[in-house]
Design a protein around this motif. Structure first.
Motif, PDB file in Angstrom:
ATOM      1  N   GLU A 281     -25.699   4.582  28.712  1.00  0.00           N
ATOM      2  CA  GLU A 281     -26.101   5.183  27.440  1.00  0.00           C
ATOM      3  C   GLU A 281     -26.620   6.586  27.697  1.00  0.00           C
TER       4      GLU A 281
ATOM      5  N   ASP B  38     -28.236  -0.204  17.579  1.00  0.00           N
ATOM      6  CA  ASP B  38     -28.063  -0.382  19.026  1.00  0.00           C
ATOM      7  C   ASP B  38     -27.105  -1.523  19.349  1.00  0.00           C
TER       8      ASP B  38
ATOM      9  N   THR C 263     -25.495   9.707  20.533  1.00  0.00           N
ATOM     10  CA  THR C 263     -25.425   8.835  21.708  1.00  0.00           C
ATOM     11  C   THR C 263     -23.984   8.647  22.158  1.00  0.00           C
TER      12      THR C 263
ATOM     13  N   LYS D 100     -26.663  -3.990  22.758  1.00  0.00           N
ATOM     14  CA  LYS D 100     -26.430  -3.158  23.939  1.00  0.00           C
ATOM     15  C   LYS D 100     -27.036  -3.781  25.198  1.00  0.00           C
TER      16      LYS D 100
ATOM     17  N   SER E  15     -19.109   2.017  18.653  1.00  0.00           N
ATOM     18  CA  SER E  15     -20.548   2.010  18.418  1.00  0.00           C
ATOM     19  C   SER E  15     -20.841   1.582  16.985  1.00  0.00           C
TER      20      SER E  15
ATOM     21  N   SER F 252     -21.838   7.365  18.917  1.00  0.00           N
ATOM     22  CA  SER F 252     -22.520   6.793  17.753  1.00  0.00           C
ATOM     23  C   SER F 252     -22.194   7.609  16.511  1.00  0.00           C
TER      24      SER F 252
END
Length: 382
Positions: A80, A115, A67, A131, A111, A62
């Motif tokens: 994740e 989310d 993440t 996601k 990413s 991310s």
């Protein structure tokens, strides 16, 4: 919970490379007195098993570096991982077919915010997904659908494709095929289905240095890679075959080529202009010639230092010159404007760190620790 292990080839010791001074070297090479420590951390999988048999090529970090997403291409779900807590925090199933289908080919992942992820499956399509596996937007474009492109390839725009931060533009590059002789950056306005292709002549060497052995219905290839990266809203295009880097500012539609005065390595590979072979012996000779020259990796951005870094490898051939088990590894440092600041040979390393990225000023890279997901964390001092 963080677990630290002393892995044989990544012992948490201080490796010294020519001294311990943290001041800039008198030579102007900021890496001249480089030292670094290496530690290894392991992710708490909470009883789940990460399938690492295919490595972690289909993964993404991310933008806030908190993440890590890993796509399991066998079971077709996305893991994740919270990198701050080093633990598995979610398992998200995806489908290959139907309205939310990703496609059968392993997807490249980018990413996005909120989310969500951008996925591109080679030859299948591209799209934005939550996601949870729901497709929010299809970005499956054929070259001939896009007004403004003057160079076409057969099929869909999926090669090295990435999405801009505002999700309005897609960027892709020429596929590495024998029929292609020039490298182009394709810029696609996803809302208006318009675009342009921009020639990248300094990277044509990547096509010229990709060679194919064609025998009957089978073939073997030595392939040089072309990388397309999004760093802090900017597009960088580079290749394994040269140290040259293109920077493209898509908001201003400006292109800039950077060439570097490297002292430790040759800035480009040299090779044959013959790209297809029908005889194995000359193909093997030419492949070896290309393979054992210096190959360059992607740029790595360290937002703590506000600098770029980059690795390069020069493989050391085995006795039969068929392959290699180790390589000479080099590290380069650049400022935010891609001025070369330093370069260093790293004799302690025998391979480039896998899936490297900077987080909190330290270089992280993937390691398999007894079939568990782990990361080597390298702290550079210079």
């Amino acid at each position: 919970m963080m677990r630290k292990l002393a892995v044989l080839f990544l012992l948490p010791l201080i490796f010294s490379c020519g001294g311990s001074s943290s001041e800039k070297a008198e030579s102007g090479n900021i890496l001249e007195n480089l030292t670094y420590t290496v530690d290894t951390v392991v992710v708490n999988a909470k009883g789940r098993i990460f399938d690492l048999s295919m490595g972690i090529h289909n993964s993404s970090i991310s933008s806030d570096l908190s993440t890590f997403y890993h796509f399991d291409i066998k079971k077709f779900f996305m893991n994740e991982v919270n990198l701050n807590r080093l633990e598995l925090t979610g398992i998200h199933p995806f489908t290959t077919e139907g309205p939310d289908g990703v496609g059968f080919n392993p997807p490249r992942i980018q990413s996005l915010g909120n989310d969500r992820v951008f996925m591109a499956s080679t030859g299948i399509g591209a799209g934005i997904f939550s996601k949870s596996g729901k497709k929010e937007k299809s970005l499956k474009f054929n070259f001939r659908e896009i007004d403004g492109l003057t160079q076409f390839e057969e099929g869909l725009i999926t090669n090295q494709v990435i999405l801009s931060d505002d999700e309005k533009y897609m960027f892709s590059t020429t596929r590495n095929l024998p029929s292609n002789e020039e490298v182009f950056l394709y810029v696609i306005d996803t809302e208006n289905k318009s675009g342009k292709n921009i020639a990248l002549p300094a990277l044509n060497l990547a096509l010229e240095s990709t060679i194919w052995l064609v025998s009957g219905n089978s073939g073997t290839v030595h392939q040089e890679a072309i990388f397309t990266q999004l760093v802090d809203g900017k597009i960088y295009i580079s290749s394994t075959v040269t140290s040259d880097v293109y920077y493209y500012n898509y908001l201003q539609d400006s292109l800039q080529l950077f060439e570097f005065p490297h002292q430790l390595v040759n800035p480009k590979k040299t090779g044959s202009v013959q790209r297809q072979y029908s005889d194995e012996k000359p193909f093997d000779l030419e492949r070896a010639k290309l393979l054992y020259q210096t190959g360059f990796e992607k740029l790595l951005w360290d937002d703590e230092r506000n600098q770029f870094f980059r690795f390069a490898r020069k493989p050391i051939p085995d006795e039969e010159r068929k392959w290699y088990e180790r390589a000479d590894i080099y590290l380069f440092a650049y400022d935010k404007d891609l001025n070369l600041l330093g370069e260093k040979y790293l004799p302690e390393l025998n391979e480039v760190p896998e899936f490297p990225f900077f987080k909190d000023g330290k270089l992280w890279s993937y390691v398999n620790v007894e079939d568990e997901l782990g990361f080597a964390v390298i702290d550079f001092k210079f």
